[in-house]
Design an enzyme around this catalytic site. Structure first.
Site, PDB file in Angstrom:
ATOM      1  N   HIS A   5       0.821  -1.219   0.000  1.00 44.71           N
ATOM      2  CA  HIS A   5       0.000   0.000   0.000  1.00 44.71           C
ATOM      3  C   HIS A   5       0.854   1.268   0.000  1.00 44.71           C
ATOM      4  O   HIS A   5       0.688   2.115  -0.898  1.00 44.71           O
ATOM      5  CB  HIS A   5      -0.949  -0.018   1.203  1.00 44.71           C
ATOM      6  CG  HIS A   5      -1.645   1.293   1.437  1.00 44.71           C
ATOM      7  ND1 HIS A   5      -2.519   1.851   0.529  1.00 44.71           N
ATOM      8  CD2 HIS A   5      -1.572   2.177   2.484  1.00 44.71           C
ATOM      9  CE1 HIS A   5      -2.965   3.010   0.993  1.00 44.71           C
ATOM     10  NE2 HIS A   5      -2.404   3.225   2.177  1.00 44.71           N
ATOM     11  N   HIS A   7       3.887   6.850   5.778  1.00 43.06           N
ATOM     12  CA  HIS A   7       2.689   7.500   6.311  1.00 43.06           C
ATOM     13  C   HIS A   7       1.862   6.638   7.263  1.00 43.06           C
ATOM     14  O   HIS A   7       1.088   7.163   8.055  1.00 43.06           O
ATOM     15  CB  HIS A   7       1.804   8.022   5.160  1.00 43.06           C
ATOM     16  CG  HIS A   7       0.992   6.976   4.471  1.00 43.06           C
ATOM     17  ND1 HIS A   7       1.460   6.229   3.406  1.00 43.06           N
ATOM     18  CD2 HIS A   7      -0.286   6.554   4.678  1.00 43.06           C
ATOM     19  CE1 HIS A   7       0.519   5.409   2.986  1.00 43.06           C
ATOM     20  NE2 HIS A   7      -0.548   5.570   3.739  1.00 43.06           N
ATOM     21  N   GLU A  64       1.057   4.835  13.082  1.00 41.80           N
ATOM     22  CA  GLU A  64      -0.220   4.283  13.549  1.00 41.80           C
ATOM     23  C   GLU A  64      -0.223   2.762  13.583  1.00 41.80           C
ATOM     24  O   GLU A  64      -0.759   2.155  14.519  1.00 41.80           O
ATOM     25  CB  GLU A  64      -1.359   4.767  12.642  1.00 41.80           C
ATOM     26  CG  GLU A  64      -2.716   4.263  13.120  1.00 41.80           C
ATOM     27  CD  GLU A  64      -3.856   4.740  12.241  1.00 41.80           C
ATOM     28  OE1 GLU A  64      -5.006   4.574  12.656  1.00 41.80           O
ATOM     29  OE2 GLU A  64      -3.594   5.263  11.151  1.00 41.80           O
ATOM     30  N   ASP A  65       0.383   2.117  12.579  1.00 44.77           N
ATOM     31  CA  ASP A  65       0.228   0.668  12.419  1.00 44.77           C
ATOM     32  C   ASP A  65       1.445  -0.156  12.837  1.00 44.77           C
ATOM     33  O   ASP A  65       1.411  -1.380  12.759  1.00 44.77           O
ATOM     34  CB  ASP A  65      -0.108   0.349  10.950  1.00 44.77           C
ATOM     35  CG  ASP A  65      -1.441   0.947  10.532  1.00 44.77           C
ATOM     36  OD1 ASP A  65      -2.325   1.077  11.402  1.00 44.77           O
ATOM     37  OD2 ASP A  65      -1.603   1.292   9.340  1.00 44.77           O
ATOM     38  N   ASP A  81      -3.161   8.379  -0.942  1.00 45.28           N
ATOM     39  CA  ASP A  81      -3.533   7.285  -0.036  1.00 45.28           C
ATOM     40  C   ASP A  81      -4.991   6.888  -0.249  1.00 45.28           C
ATOM     41  O   ASP A  81      -5.330   5.708  -0.362  1.00 45.28           O
ATOM     42  CB  ASP A  81      -3.297   7.752   1.404  1.00 45.28           C
ATOM     43  CG  ASP A  81      -3.810   6.765   2.435  1.00 45.28           C
ATOM     44  OD1 ASP A  81      -3.449   5.580   2.366  1.00 45.28           O
ATOM     45  OD2 ASP A  81      -4.585   7.183   3.324  1.00 45.28           O
ATOM     46  N   ASP A 133     -22.765  15.181 -25.913  1.00 44.69           N
ATOM     47  CA  ASP A 133     -21.326  15.432 -25.742  1.00 44.69           C
ATOM     48  C   ASP A 133     -20.692  14.380 -24.837  1.00 44.69           C
ATOM     49  O   ASP A 133     -20.044  14.693 -23.847  1.00 44.69           O
ATOM     50  CB  ASP A 133     -21.084  16.831 -25.194  1.00 44.69           C
ATOM     51  CG  ASP A 133     -21.900  17.115 -23.936  1.00 44.69           C
ATOM     52  OD1 ASP A 133     -22.684  16.235 -23.541  1.00 44.69           O
ATOM     53  OD2 ASP A 133     -21.747  18.195 -23.346  1.00 44.69           O
TER      54      ASP A 133
END
Length: 737
Positions: A48, A72, A76-77, A139, A260
């Site tokens: 990712h 990034h 957090e992870d 992201d 169009d």
């Protein structure tokens, strides 16, 4: 999965002097930290951040931003910390990674107040450094591309959030391709049936007209080359499903009525070539009236520049054309990411005309939006303001001095006035559009010249809020309305306080009130005085706060009874005289009323009675005598009991100084200032308000019920006449119970 050397090679293509060490270190660090983590699809989690970095390389962003993309999700992870990232990569990158971590925790699809506050946090996070926004959009784009592995509920929630916030934000930053892809991916999950239907029809149309796009491309290219634009590029494309669906919805068209579905783009070297290409095309084919827009001379606020026109072209097909330079195309494709201002801090490059490339107007808009946070609006108003700004297309108007003002479609002269300056909007009373005086509700068109007519005594009406379309105008009107109401209540509160203090032998002053504001729970003097005017704060509480030693002195007036009078203990000591035939000569100390002796307790009906009314008394067990005006509907209850009726009359001397209560119902326009206007008329007539109740009876009118204290019927009748003459009043009537 992209390899380490592949990432470096991608960046080297547009930035040969890339800092390879930074990219390699970020790649290895992210790979180590995410380790064996898996995504919902089962792919390694590191795929990712690598894909996010790849998206950013397509925008030709600097290596610092690419490194942030790789890192990034680490805070957090994984076990990574901000301090560790600061140490390895520098505080600048650490701050960006932490900002993205905070954004990821925001829930932008939730109840309104929380959503608004989270949107504030999002915009604040990206306002300091736009690279936070660029990484966040990349992201979100990759997450949307891989959304199929989520549960249906989560897919719907994320898609709604993307459609409401991130797609229009990408558009506002000038990143049109990303906006289109985000909208299309969201559309697929929000309305899968419509997505499938439109996609199927587009595929059928494409198959049916196979080769037509190439034929039109070739014919346009040959025409331009024959006229000397040898380097011109022509590219045709079919519109995206969501773009087609949105047009069908907004124009109420069926798929067959769309003319169009294909658009063609002509890219040339510079601005003069754009207009030359336009002349060539318009000379060769007929133009569709009303379908020409020049965004080169008047760029959109997101920096977008292009010429739009529609022609009846080859094969008699209606063709939508966009003509732009290659530099303009870069801005249109990548938006704010194309500005070298955000690439290593450089901003000295020039455009194809040799002029310095301007700083991004899109980012300027973002800054102005952040400034709205300081205006004191509540979260819901801020959310409304921001969403209006995100979603609206634009018209371009001019001041008499030639200043260009960009406004959303459907904007009025009021929006224009507030866009120029808040003070101009607040004092606007009229407008000239192209030299003619026009109503303030007129919708502005591209190219209109607008002159605002002002008045120093104007206060913007609350009804304007329903007319304007810009968030800035709505917020300003609400603030002005609140300020006007506060001023009216403040004036009323000041008069109340002056009278209360005067009755107590004191003098009220604003300066003396300041030191005791904390005792009253008020922030400033005007708030406290307005609270008194609204009835939220008692004038006696203010008096006691300012003079803690003050003691209430209640004076009891003792009346001397004379022959023929009886007392009314519960009616402020007022005496009534019974008709002569009702007296037995024993005097007030022993009135023989149906076997009762002594002083009888007398009360008024709930709606009261005033001198001048014809009145009757009803003897009620345990209550004494209740006095009713003859018009009172309650008397019907006693029609079958004539023995309980006592004929009574007013017999007050000229020195009487007691007021009597009467109830009046007033129907008034539901707008700021109505109540203050009514209260002023009541005070001017020397009438006192005992109590007030309000209830809305319609969208535009409010019903108010006043219990008033008056001297007599003449004064009451005069007041009712005065109230009926007020412009805010639709009806006044006496109420009997």
């Amino acid at each position: 999965m992209m390899r380490q050397y592949e990432l470096v090679e991608r960046v080297q293509k547009y930035k040969p002097d890339v800092n390879e060490a930074l990219l390699n270190k970020a790649y290895v660090y992210a790979m180590q930290k995410h380790g064996q983590q898996k995504r919902a699809s089962g792919d390694p989690y590191i795929s990712h951040p690598l894909e996010v970095a790849a998206i950013l390389t397509e925008m030709h962003l600097d290596e610092s931003t690419i490194a942030v993309a790789l890192l990034h999700d680490t805070i957090e992870d994984t076990t990574a910390t901000r301090a560790e990232i600061d140490e390895l990569f520098g505080e600048d990158i650490g701050a960006l990674v932490e900002g993205l971590t905070k954004i990821k925790k925001l829930d932008l699809v939730t109840k309104k107040a929380k959503q608004a506050e989270n949107l504030r946090k999002l915009l604040l996070a990206i306002s300091d450094d736009v690279r936070v926004l660029l990484v966040k959009l990349a992201d979100r784009l990759h997450n949307m591309r891989t959304l199929d592995h989520m549960s249906p509920e989560k897919r719907a929630r994320i898609s709604e959030e993307t459609m409401e916030i991130y797609a229009p934000l990408a558009g506002r930053m000038g990143m049109q391709d990303m906006r289109e892809e985000l909208e299309n991916l969201s559309f697929r999950h929000i309305n899968p049936e419509a997505f499938e239907t439109v996609t199927k029809r587009l595929d059928e149309l494409s198959e049916r007209n196979q080769g037509l796009i190439k034929k039109i491309e070739d014919e346009l290219r040959e025409l331009l080359r024959a006229e000397g634009l040898v380097t011109a590029q022509v590219k045709g494309r079919q519109k995206k499903p969501y773009s087609v669906f949105r047009k069908m919805q907004s124009k109420s068209l069926s798929f067959e009525q769309l003319s169009d579905v294909w658009g063609f783009r002509i890219l040339v070297d510079d601005v003069p070539s754009c207009y030359r290409a336009l002349g060539i095309v318009h000379t060769r084919w007929r133009v569709v009236p009303g379908r020409f827009k020049d965004y080169i001379s008047t760029p959109k606020q997101n920096d977008y520049q292009s010429i739009h026109t529609t022609i009846v072209g080859p094969s008699r097909q209606r063709i939508e054309l966009q003509i732009r330079s290659r530099y303009m195309h870069e801005i249109a494709e990548y938006g704010i990411a194309a500005h070298t201002l955000y690439k290593d801090g450089e901003n000295k490059t020039v455009d194809e005309t040799g002029r310095a490339k301007p700083q991004s107007n899109a980012f300027s808009w973002l800054r102005r939006t952040i400034e709205a946070l300081a205006e004191g609006d509540n979260p819901e108003e801020f959310l409304e303001h921001t969403k209006l700004e995100l979603f609206q297309d634009q018209v371009f108007c001019f001041t008499p001095k030639g200043q260009l003002i960009a406004l959303p479609r459907g904007a009025t002269p009021i929006d224009f006035a507030y866009a120029v300056h808040t003070n101009i909007g607040d004092t606007c009373v009229g407008a000239k559009i192209n030299g003619r005086i026009m109503p303030l509700v007129t919708r502005l068109n591209n190219g209109d010249e607008v002159e605002i007519i002002r008045s120093g005594i104007q206060v913007p009406p609350a009804a304007w809020e329903e007319i304007v379309v810009t968030g800035k105008a709505r917020a300003a009107i609400r603030r002005a309305t609140r300020a006007a109401i506060r001023k009216q209540y403040s004036g009323l509160g000041h008069r109340i306080l002056e009278r209360t203090f005067e009755r107590s032998g004191k003098t009220f002053s604003r300066e003396a009130l300041k030191p005791v504001l904390h005792r009253l729970g008020q922030k400033d003097t005007e708030d406290a005085i307005a609270a008194v005017g609204r009835g939220e704060l008692s004038s006696l509480d203010v008096l006691r706060a300012m003079f803690p030693d003050h003691q209430d002195e209640r004076v009891t007036v003792k009346r001397t009874n004379t022959e023929g009078w009886f007392n009314m203990p519960s009616a402020a000591g007022i005496a009534f005289k019974l008709p002569d035939q009702a007296k037995d000569g024993t005097g007030p100390s022993a009135l023989p009323i149906r076997g009762l002796s002594g002083n009888a307790e007398v009360t008024f009906s709930p709606s009261g009675a005033v001198p001048g009314d014809r009145i009757v008394g009803i003897m009620e067990e345990g209550k004494g005598i209740t006095i009713y005006p003859i018009q009172s509907p309650s008397l019907q209850t006693f029609e079958d009991e004539p023995e309980r009726w006592i004929d009574m009359r007013w017999d007050l001397d000229e020195a009487n100084n007691t007021r009597f209560m009467a109830r009046v119902a007033v129907s008034a326009l539901n707008e700021p200032g109505s109540l203050a206007e009514i209260a002023q008329a009541i005070a001017t007539s020397d009438v006192n308000i005992r109590s007030l109740s309000m209830g809305r009876v319609a969208a535009d009118f409010s019903e108010m019920q006043f219990d008033l204290e008056v001297w007599d019927l003449r004064q009451l009748s005069h007041l009712i006449t005065q109230l009926r003459e007020l412009p805010a009043i639709s009806g006044v009537k006496r109420v009997f119970s």
